[in-house]
Design a protein around this motif. Structure first.
Motif, PDB file in Angstrom:
ATOM      1  N   GLY A 235       0.805  -1.221   0.000  1.00  0.00           N
ATOM      2  CA  GLY A 235       0.000   0.000   0.000  1.00  0.00           C
ATOM      3  C   GLY A 235       0.834   1.264   0.000  1.00  0.00           C
ATOM      4  O   GLY A 235       0.630   2.156  -0.829  1.00  0.00           O
ATOM      5  N   ARG A 236       1.798   1.377   0.904  1.00  0.00           N
ATOM      6  CA  ARG A 236       2.608   2.593   0.995  1.00  0.00           C
ATOM      7  C   ARG A 236       3.443   2.787  -0.270  1.00  0.00           C
ATOM      8  O   ARG A 236       3.550   3.899  -0.784  1.00  0.00           O
ATOM      9  N   TYR A 237       4.018   1.698  -0.763  1.00  0.00           N
ATOM     10  CA  TYR A 237       4.834   1.784  -1.982  1.00  0.00           C
ATOM     11  C   TYR A 237       4.000   2.274  -3.169  1.00  0.00           C
ATOM     12  O   TYR A 237       4.418   3.155  -3.928  1.00  0.00           O
ATOM     13  N   ARG A 239       1.116   3.938  -3.113  1.00  0.00           N
ATOM     14  CA  ARG A 239       0.679   5.324  -2.931  1.00  0.00           C
ATOM     15  C   ARG A 239       1.804   6.305  -3.259  1.00  0.00           C
ATOM     16  O   ARG A 239       1.561   7.361  -3.845  1.00  0.00           O
ATOM     17  N   ARG A 240       3.033   5.935  -2.881  1.00  0.00           N
ATOM     18  CA  ARG A 240       4.163   6.809  -3.199  1.00  0.00           C
ATOM     19  C   ARG A 240       4.387   6.857  -4.714  1.00  0.00           C
ATOM     20  O   ARG A 240       4.669   7.917  -5.281  1.00  0.00           O
ATOM     21  N   ARG A 243       1.820   9.072  -6.182  1.00  0.00           N
ATOM     22  CA  ARG A 243       2.143  10.478  -5.905  1.00  0.00           C
ATOM     23  C   ARG A 243       3.252  10.977  -6.833  1.00  0.00           C
ATOM     24  O   ARG A 243       3.176  12.094  -7.356  1.00  0.00           O
TER      25      ARG A 243
END
Length: 622
Positions: A235-237, A239-240, A243
Motif C-alpha cells: 500500500g505505501r509503496y 501510494r508513493r 504520488r
C-alpha cells in the motif's frame, strides 16, 4: 503540418471544421432535442435585443426633448413589455437548462458508444500494442468532449445571437462602436486558442503517465489485487508511486498554466482597453453634440454589457478550439471502426459450417515489440473430430498457435486454411461463430450464473434447460443449484446479493459456457488448471464423449490428461519439434517422452511420500 506550426487562421478553420463534426454528432444523437435547444436560444436572443430597444424607447420618453410632458401612464406600456420580456427570458433559460442536460446525456452516450464499437471490433492484436492502449485511453477521456462542446456550442449559439441582436441595435446608434468591440474581442480569442493548443499537446505527451497512474490505482482499488497488496504490504509503496506520477503530471500542467497565464493577462488588458475606448468615444460624441444623452447612455450600457459577453464568447471559442483538438483525435480513433466495418463489407467467403480440415502452412507470428517470433514455420493439419493436444514449456507458443488456428490472430507469415480456403478470405465473424474457447485466464462475469453460461452464445434463446445441460456436462450444476437463488444468483461478491466461487468452480462455469456455445471447433487451454484431481479425471475421461464429433484443440501441462489425444504436438520456442500419438512419442524417446517420465516420476514420489488415508482427502477451495 503539426498543430503547433499552424497559423491562427488555419487553426481556427480546422476548429470550425471539427465543430461542424461535433454538431453533426449532436444531430445524429438527438435531432429533435437539438432543434428545440436552438429554438430556445434564438428566442432568448431575440428577446435580449428587443429589451435593449425597449429600454432605449423608455429612456427617450423620460429624458427626451418632450420629457416635460410625459405622464406615468406614458411608460406603462414599455414597462409591461419589458416585464414580459424578462419573464420570457427566464422561462427560456429554465427550459434551456433542462434541454441542455438531456442533450448532453444523449450526446455523451452516443459518443462513448462509438469508442466501444471500435474496442469491440478491432483486431485482437491491437490490444497487444501500447500505442493502441494510449489512443483508446485518450478516446475514452475525450468521450466527454462532445458533451462539453455541445454545451459550449449551445451557449455560444445563444450568446452570438444575443450579441448580434445587441450589436444590431448598437449599430443603429453608432456604427463605429461595433468595430471597436470587434477589436476588443480579438486578444482573448488568440489567448484562449493558444491555451487550448498547449493543453492538447501536454495531454498527448502525458499518455504514458496517465496509463501508469491508472494501472497503479487499479492495483490499490481492484479486488483481484487486494490480497497480494496486503500480503506484501504494497500500500505505501503504491501510494508513493502514484504520488510521484501525479507530481510529474502536475509539473507539466503547471508549466502550461504559467506560459498561458501571461498571454491571458495581456489579452484581458487589451480587451479592457478596447471597452474603455468605446466608452470614451461615446463620452466624446455626447460632449461634442454628435449624439443625444439618450443615445449615449443607451450605447454606454450596451457597450458595458457587451464587453464581458464578448470576452466570454471569445474564451468560449478558444475552449471550443481546445475541444476540437481532442475531438479530432477522438474522431481519428473512431474512424478505425468504420475502416474495419468497410473491410468486412467487402466480398468475403462464408466460413465453413463444420470444417473437415484446418491447416497451418509455414505460419509465423510475432507479438508487437517482441524480440523473437511466438510462432515460426509451424505447419500442421487437423481433421474433423480429432482431439489434438499441444504441449511444451511456458512460452513455447501453444496458446498463440490455438489463437491463430481459430482466426483470433492473423499470422504475419504463412497461412491458415479452413477446408482449403485462406482465413484472410473468410468472414472473421463467421470463423469465431464456429469456435468455442476456454482460455486459461477465463472471464469471471458479475452476472447471474445462468447469464455466465448463456453468454457462450448470447444470441441463443434464454433456455434454462439448455443452460442446465451445459452446466451438468461441465460439472457445475450441483454447486450452482445449491446457491440461494440457483441459476438466478449473481456470481461475484462485488455486487449486492452476489456470491463468490472458488477458482475451480469459476473454471467449471467457464467450461459450461464452452459447452453452451456448441461450436464445431473447441479450444481448451488448461481447462482443468484450477480443478481438483477428481474433477479433472472425470472431465478428461469423458471429453471425447462430451464433445463428440467436434474438433478439439487441447492445451495442457498435465501429460496424463493428453495421452488419449489422437495426436500430440510438442512445441519449443515457437516451433513444432515432435508430432504423433502418445505411444509413438514415448517410443521415439524425445522431448515429450522425457517430460512425461519426469512428470510421472514426480507424481510417484509425491504419492509415496503421502501418508495412507490422505490420498482421497476432499479438495478445499482452489
Amino acid at each position: 503540418m503539426t498543430s503547433g506550426r499552424r497559423s491562427l487562421p488555419v487553426r481556427l478553420v480546422h476548429g470550425v471544421r471539427v465543430a461542424g463534426g461535433a454538431f453533426a454528432l449532436m444531430w445524429q444523437a438527438a435531432p429533435r432535442t437539438v432543434l428545440l435547444s436552438l429554438a430556445l436560444q434564438v428566442s432568448g436572443a431575440l428577446v435580449s435585443g428587443g429589451m435593449l430597444l425597449a429600454v432605449r424607447g423608455m429612456a427617450g420618453t423620460v429624458f427626451g426633448p418632450h420629457a416635460a410632458a410625459w405622464r406615468p401612464g406614458a411608460v406603462a406600456a414599455d414597462l409591461a413589455l419589458l416585464a414580459g420580456m424578462l419573464a420570457a427570458m427566464a422561462l427560456a433559460g429554465s427550459l434551456q437548462r433542462g434541454v441542455g442536460m438531456v442533450l448532453g446525456e444523449r450526446v455523451g452516450w452516443y459518443a462513448f458508444r462509438q469508442v466501444l464499437d471500435v474496442a469491440c471490433e478491432v483486431e485482437l492484436a491491437a490490444f497487444d500494442s501500447s500505442e493502441f492502449h494510449q489512443r483508446l485511453q485518450r478516446a475514452q477521456g475525450s468521450a466527454h468532449r462532445p458533451i462539453q462542446m455541445t454545451e459550449q456550442l449551445i451557449s455560444l449559439a445563444g450568446s452570438v445571437v444575443t450579441i448580434s441582436g445587441m450589436v444590431s441595435a448598437l449599430y443603429l446608434i453608432d456604427p463605429v462602436l461595433v468595430a471597436v468591440l470587434a477589436l476588443a474581442a480579438a486578444p482573448p480569442l488568440v489567448a484562449s486558442a493558444t491555451f487550448g493548443r498547449k493543453l492538447f499537446t501536454a495531454v498527448v505527451g502525458l499518455g504514458e503517465n496517465d496509463m501508469r497512474r491508472h494501472y497503479v490505482r487499479s492495483l490499490m482499488t481492484e479486488r483481484n489485487h487486494a490480497k497480494e497488496v496486503r500480503a506484501f504490504g504494497l500500500g505505501r509503496y503504491l501510494r508513493r508511486l502514484d504520488r510521484d506520477l501525479f507530481d510529474e503530471r502536475l509539473t507539466i500542467m503547471r508549466a502550461v498554466a504559467r506560459r498561458t497565464s501571461v498571454h491571458a493577462l495581456v489579452a484581458a488588458m487589451a480587451s479592457a482597453l478596447g471597452i474603455l475606448s468605446g466608452v470614451g468615444l461615446l463620452a466624446y460624441s455626447f460632449a461634442t453634440g454628435h449624439s443625444s444623452l439618450t443615445a449615449a447612455a443607451t450605447a454606454a450600457v450596451a457597450v458595458v454589457q457587451l464587453g464581458p459577453m464578448l470576452s466570454n464568447v471569445t474564451y468560449g471559442l478558444g475552449e471550443s478550439y481546445e475541444h476540437a483538438l481532442f475531438l479530432s483525435d477522438y474522431r481519428a480513433f473512431c474512424a478505425r471502426g468504420e475502416t474495419i466495418r468497410r473491410a468486412r463489407e467487402r466480398a468475403r467467403l462464408p466460413a465453413p459450417r463444420d470444417p473437415a480440415t484446418i491447416t497451418a502452412e509455414n505460419v509465423t507470428f510475432r507479438y508487437t515489440g517482441a524480440v523473437r517470433p511466438a510462432l515460426s514455420g509451424v505447419s500442421m493439419t487437423i481433421r474433423r473430430g480429432e482431439v489434438i493436444a499441444l504441449v511444451g514449456e511456458n512460452g513455447s507458443g501453444k496458446t498463440t498457435l490455438a489463437k491463430v488456428l481459430s482466426g483470433l490472430y492473423e499470422p504475419q507469415g504463412g497461412r491458415i486454411r479452413w477446408d482449403g480456403v485462406d482465413l484472410r478470405d473468410i468472414d472473421a465473424a463467421g470463423v469465431r461463430e464456429r469456435t468455442a474457447v476456454l482460455f486459461q485466464d477465463f472471464g469471471r462475469y458479475l452476472f447471474t450464473a445462468a447469464e455466465n453460461i448463456r453468454i457462450g452464445r448470447p444470441a441463443a434463446p434464454a433456455d434454462l434447460a439448455r443452460v442446465q445441460h451445459a452446466a451438468r456436462q461441465a460439472g457445475a450444476h450441483e454447486f450452482v443449484s445449491a446457491l440461494e437463488h440457483g441459476y438466478d444468483n449473481v456470481l461475484g461478491s462485488e455486487l449486492p446479493g452476489g456470491v463468490d466461487l472458488s477458482l475451480g468452480q469459476w473454471q467449471r462455469v467457464a467450461l459450461a459456457r464452452a459447452f453452451f456455445r456448441d461450436a464445431p471447433l473447441v479450444i481448451l487451454d488448461e481447462p482443468t488448471a484450477s480443478m481438483d484431481a477428481f474433477a479433472e479425471h472425470r472431465l478428461f475421461k469423458g471429453i471425447q464423449n462430451l464433445f463428440a464429433g467436434r474438433t478439439i484443440i487441447l492445451i495442457s501441462h498435465r501429460f496424463s490428461s493428453v495421452r488419449t489425444a489422437d495426436r500430440i504436438y510438442t512445441l519449443d520456442a515457437g516451433r513444432i519439434i515432435e508430432a504423433g500419438s502418445h505411444d509413438e512419442l514415448m517410443a521415439a524417446g524425445g522431448t515429450y517422452a522425457r517430460m512425461f517420465e519426469l512428470q510421472s516420476s514426480a507424481y510417484l514420489r509425491e504419492a509415496a511420500a503421502t501418508p495412507v488415508g490422505r490420498h482421497h482427502r476432499p479438495a478445499g477451495r482452489a
